[in-house]
Design an enzyme around this catalytic site. Structure first.
Site, PDB file in Angstrom:
ATOM      1  N   GLU A 124       0.803  -1.072  -0.201  1.00  0.00           N
ATOM      2  CA  GLU A 124      -0.099  -0.020  -0.111  1.00  0.00           C
ATOM      3  C   GLU A 124       0.844   1.275   0.060  1.00  0.00           C
ATOM      4  O   GLU A 124       0.519   2.298  -0.807  1.00  0.00           O
ATOM      5  CB  GLU A 124      -1.097  -0.119   1.224  1.00  0.00           C
ATOM      6  CG  GLU A 124      -1.869   1.100   1.284  1.00  0.00           C
ATOM      7  CD  GLU A 124      -2.616   1.277   0.146  1.00  0.00           C
ATOM      8  OE1 GLU A 124      -3.605   0.376   0.067  1.00  0.00           O
ATOM      9  OE2 GLU A 124      -2.607   2.246  -0.849  1.00  0.00           O
ATOM     10  N   LYS A 200       5.657   4.465  -9.733  1.00  0.00           N
ATOM     11  CA  LYS A 200       4.344   4.485  -9.235  1.00  0.00           C
ATOM     12  C   LYS A 200       3.134   4.452 -10.393  1.00  0.00           C
ATOM     13  O   LYS A 200       2.274   3.751  -9.713  1.00  0.00           O
ATOM     14  CB  LYS A 200       4.128   5.850  -8.304  1.00  0.00           C
ATOM     15  CG  LYS A 200       5.094   5.856  -7.175  1.00  0.00           C
ATOM     16  CD  LYS A 200       5.053   7.192  -6.511  1.00  0.00           C
ATOM     17  CE  LYS A 200       5.916   7.396  -5.169  1.00  0.00           C
ATOM     18  NZ  LYS A 200       6.136   8.604  -4.503  1.00  0.00           N
TER      19      LYS A 200
HETATM   20  N1  HSE Z   1       9.973  10.915  -2.639  1.00  0.00           N
HETATM   21  C1  HSE Z   1       8.738  10.672  -2.569  1.00  0.00           C
HETATM   22  C2  HSE Z   1       8.023  11.737  -2.829  1.00  0.00           C
HETATM   23  C3  HSE Z   1       8.521   9.934  -1.140  1.00  0.00           C
HETATM   24  O1  HSE Z   1       8.392  12.930  -2.715  1.00  0.00           O
HETATM   25  O2  HSE Z   1       6.764  11.343  -3.116  1.00  0.00           O
HETATM   26  C4  HSE Z   1       7.298   8.996  -1.417  1.00  0.00           C
HETATM   27  O3  HSE Z   1       7.491   8.043  -2.230  1.00  0.00           O
END
Ligand code: HSE
Length: 400
Positions: A124, A200
């Site tokens: 998650e 992502k």
């Molecule tokens: N470096 C990532 C961000 C951390 O700034 O969203 C979370 O994945």
């Protein structure tokens, strides 16, 4: 009693340890059994830290201990995380991770291995930090075909763009602040150039379209070329520039990309400020649904990891069905992706040339001298390149 082992005592690992200890009775009640951290693995020493009593330096202690029920992997990267996670699953331990690189690259295989053993591989926190979005993709949006996902998936870049827009601060100052607050990756390039968001959206697209989307295939642009003037044009249109991870079905093919977009003021994504993330999912039955919350930071991310730990314990021998096969999905070309563009070119008084190349356009009041700015109608990436021809492009931003 259920025993948890945490691999990595960095920002997220120490957050997971804190959440399990601080909210222990609540976490245990929700899990249906007492939850304790039996081991924390790290190569470093932490003198004076409460973790000392459970700190180990050898992963074998964890992998070979039959009392360990759930392994939390928060080391980051794929080496040695992939090897440790795979061995933990093969040893019959559920794994919960926040590691998007690991999930994007090996998620499908690790899900299959976990399923073969009636345990779970949960991730998650790998997308959207503390925001529940992964589980809803597999458990709540199930009747729908997903038409599009567009998400602000990186807190650091959203923080930078917000501060640059609202406070007129330069890029470098804001990046430094983000790093001090623990939002940015150790290597800021991963945030700024869109690589983090790319992993992502690869995970979300793999879940939405049920086959492996390789992040290497995703067209990725970051925000390092975005200037104060670009942000001013967006503001003059009542919108905002946002780094979006996007995946959509286009003529039967999935197209995915990461790029800065001009988001109209009407979109709920436009008002997502600072380190917050938001993921807008369009289902063919449900319509639009938006997941919003803290996309980075120690305790927010740790909360999502511990939610996975609780779920893994509650599942007790049952695997959650996740539709993500190892079969590779060939993506459609971004050249075929149609969108409007905000365009800035060098020179003034070039209306005839511009309209000949782009057709009907909407001119914007220039915010800097010696340039012409306009919005095009919707056109493909290929048609856009051909229209620009040898005009001197200052910048071009896609419009959501
Ligand atoms: N470096 C990532 C961000 C951390 O700034 O969203 C979370 O994945």
């Amino acid at each position: 009693m259920k025993n948890v082992a945490i691999l990595g005592y960095g920002t997220i690992g120490s957050g997971v340890y804190q959440v399990i200890r601080q909210n222990n009775s609540h976490v245990s009640r929700r899990a249906g059994d007492e939850v304790r951290v039996k081991y924390v693995l790290d190569i470093r020493e932490f003198p004076g830290d409460p973790v000392e009593s459970v700190l180990v330096h050898d992963v074998e202690i964890i992998l070979q201990d039959p009392e360990v029920d759930v392994v939390v992997e928060v080391m980051g990267g794929t080496k040695p995380a992939y090897d440790f996670v795979k061995r933990a699953i093969l040893a019959g331990k559920s794994v919960c991770t926040s590691n998007k690189e690991l999930v994007a690259k090996h998620g499908a295989e690790l899900l299959r291995l976990a399923k073969e053993r009636n345990i779970n591989f949960f991730f998650e926190a790998s997308v959207g930090g503390g925001i529940p979005v992964i589980r809803p993709m597999s458990s709540s949006l199930t009747p729908d075909h997903i038409e599009e996902i567009s998400g602000i998936l990186n807190g650091t870049t959203n923080y930078i763009l917000t501060k640059m827009t609202e406070e007129g601060l330069p890029f470098d100052t804001v990046l430094k602040e983000a790093q001090e607050k623990g939002y940015a990756e150790r290597n800021p390039e991963a945030d700024v150039e869109g690589y983090d968001a790319c992993r992502k959206i690869a995970i979300l697209a793999s879940l939405a379209y049920e086959k492996q989307v390789d992040f290497e295939d995703i067209y990725t642009e970051g925000i390092s070329a975005i200037t104060k003037e670009d942000l001013e044009y967006a503001g003059s249109l009542g919108g905002a520039v946002k780094l979006l991870g996007m995946a959509r079905k286009d003529n039967g093919k999935v197209v995915a990309m990461v790029a800065p977009f001009l988001v109209s003021g009407d979109s709920p994504l436009a008002s997502v400020r600072g380190v917050f993330n938001a993921i807008l999912v369009r289902g063919d039955m449900l319509g639009d649904v938006m997941f919003y919350g803290k996309g980075a930071g120690k305790l927010a991310t740790a909360s999502a990891v511990v939610a996975d730990v609780i779920e893994a314990i509650r599942k007790n021998g049952r695997t959650d069905e996740v539709f993500w096969s190892e079969e590779k999905r060939e993506l459609g070309s971004v050249d075929a992706f149609s969108t409007r563009y905000l365009v800035r070119i060098k020179g003034t008084g070039r209306m005839e040339e511009i309209e000949k190349a782009f057709g009907e356009v909407e001119y914007l009041k220039p915010v800097a001298g010696g340039e012409t700015a306009f919005l095009t109608e919707s056109m493909t990436g290929k048609a856009f390149r051909e229209a620009v021809g040898d005009m001197e492009l200052i910048s071009r931003i896609r419009v959501l």
